[in-house]
Design an enzyme around this catalytic site. Structure first.
Site: not given
Ligand code: XIL
Length: 415
Positions: A176, A310
């Site tokens: 990101e 994701e």
């Molecule tokens: C999120 C997790 O799911 C949560 O448990 C944590 O508190 C915050 O991060 N993009 C990403 C992930 O790359 O690492 C994120 O995961 C969700 C958005």
């Protein structure tokens, strides 16, 4: 037909029926040469016995690649300040986090782990966000590259073990780092040629680097130097649809890296998608699918993989605060949309893997991170299969028997 023969036949038919019913995502994906994975919450990684009884069997049956939802982030791997932050050593890391996930994969007969994520603006240790304000640009780069070297070298020792049953085959090197430009950035951009509405993210712990792209190039090179066989990925959200300003910025950025010979193997598209609202409207449409397909094609033209890293597809619920209820119509539409997403991605020859951000609504970040939305995953809170599961299954079943997994001119081959 004798009574015995009839019984035997019935038993046989029942067994066949069961075999069909027991077909798992993992078995289907294996047959098509694809990886289908899930993120694992720290609670499971640290203490599998604390999970509800439905969790473990579903996990073990359904997926052939794992990623840690939180345990591989820098706040977890480097919770304490190293003696020399500009030359991070393996002994500075909490390597037990890595060992534990590897052990879980091994227990479940899963051989592939994605690493997520080496450099990220958030979930960084608090000692770092405090100290970094006093560092020079070169010191920030030295910290980041030596951290990467330490983590990747440790993972390489796991991968290189004789007959290693589990491999950490890939890492998101930076997560990101592209964002909407702020009003301040825009003012600056007006004075220069670059007027894109997207640019390098500001407000990060690594804002102090003088040349952001040189920093990104340096961290990818550090990862490749530490393990030439590791797959190196740029990961982000909102880059899935070709033609959007953020996707354009991403393609320019990774295209530049490829042109300069910076080692990068793929782009992770997070795919956190909003699905149908309470009236059943909206979500992932066929025009989204076409733009998604075009992004894979654009990455392929650069010799890069596109990885779904994701995936979750959220439903709007009847409550703005807690995870409320959704309708059966929404669940059915979610099934159709999951089918479209999965079939679009996995049909592409440069898409080797599709990873869900969890598999059960009981462990999903959506309801608390995006209040008013939820029910985003293919299994419900009781581990029953939702129409979404059927959608994913049907998409994988419909793939051609062999989808060649490659980018057009990738430098390293996937394991
Ligand atoms: C999120 C997790 O799911 C949560 O448990 C944590 O508190 C915050 O991060 N993009 C990403 C992930 O790359 O690492 C994120 O995961 C969700 C958005």
């Amino acid at each position: 037909m004798s009574k015995l023969t009839t019984l035997t036949l019935t038993a046989l038919l029942l067994a066949m029926g069961n075999a069909e019913a027991q077909t798992t995502l993992r078995a289907l994906a294996d047959a098509k040469g694809k990886l289908v994975g899930t993120a694992l919450p720290s609670q499971y990684i640290d203490n599998p016995a604390s999970m509800p009884s439905g969790y473990q069997p579903t996990l073990a049956n359904e997926f052939n690649v794992y990623v840690s939802e939180n345990s591989f982030k820098m706040s977890e791997l480097l919770p304490n300040a190293p003696a020399n932050p500009f030359d991070v050593q393996i002994s500075d890391l909490s390597t037990a986090k890595i060992d534990t996930l590897v052990a879980r994969a091994r227990e479940n007969g899963v051989g592939m782990i994605r690493g997520h994520a080496l450099i990220w603006h958030t979930q960084a240790p608090s000692w770092l966000t405090t100290s970094v304000t006093g560092w020079t640009s070169d010191q920030i780069t030295a910290f980041a590259t030596s951290y990467i070297k330490a983590v990747v070298t440790y993972c390489k020792s796991i991968n290189d073990a004789v007959d290693a049953p589990v491999r950490i085959y890939e890492w998101d090197v930076i997560n990101e780092t592209i964002d909407k430009t702020t009003a301040k950035d825009k003012k600056r951009a007006r004075r220069s040629a670059a007027k894109s509405s997207f640019g390098y993210r500001t407000g990060t712990w690594y804002d102090g680097v003088a040349d952001r792209q040189a920093f990104i190039d340096a961290i990818f090179r550090a990862a490749r130097n530490a393990d030439p066989n590791l797959r190196l990925v740029y990961n982000d959200y909102g880059i899935e649809f070709y033609g959007s300003p953020k996707c354009n910025f991403m393609l320019n950025m990774v295209g530049g890296m490829v042109a300069r010979g910076v080692p990068i193997d793929g782009v992770g598209m997070q795919c956190h998608f909003q699905g149908p609202d309470t009236s059943g409207a909206g979500g992932f449409s066929s025009s989204n699918a076409e733009k998604f397909r075009q992004t894979f094609a654009a990455l392929r033209a650069l010799g890069l993989e596109g990885i779904v890293t994701e995936l979750d597809l959220w439903l709007q619920t009847d409550s703005a605060t807690t995870e409320g209820k959704v309708t059966s119509q929404q669940l059915a539409l979610q099934g159709d949309q999951y089918r479209l997403i999965v079939s679009t991605a996995l049909s592409e020859p440069n898409c080797p893997a599709l990873v869900l951000w969890g598999f059960t609504d009981a462990y999903s970040w959506i309801p608390w991170a995006w209040p008013g939305w939820g029910h985003a995953l293919p299994f419900d809170r009781s581990y029953a299969k939702k129409p979404a599961y059927e959608g994913i299954t049907n998409a994988i079943k419909a793939l051609p028997a062999v989808v060649e997994n490659k980018a057009s001119s990738s430098t390293t081959t996937p394991p």
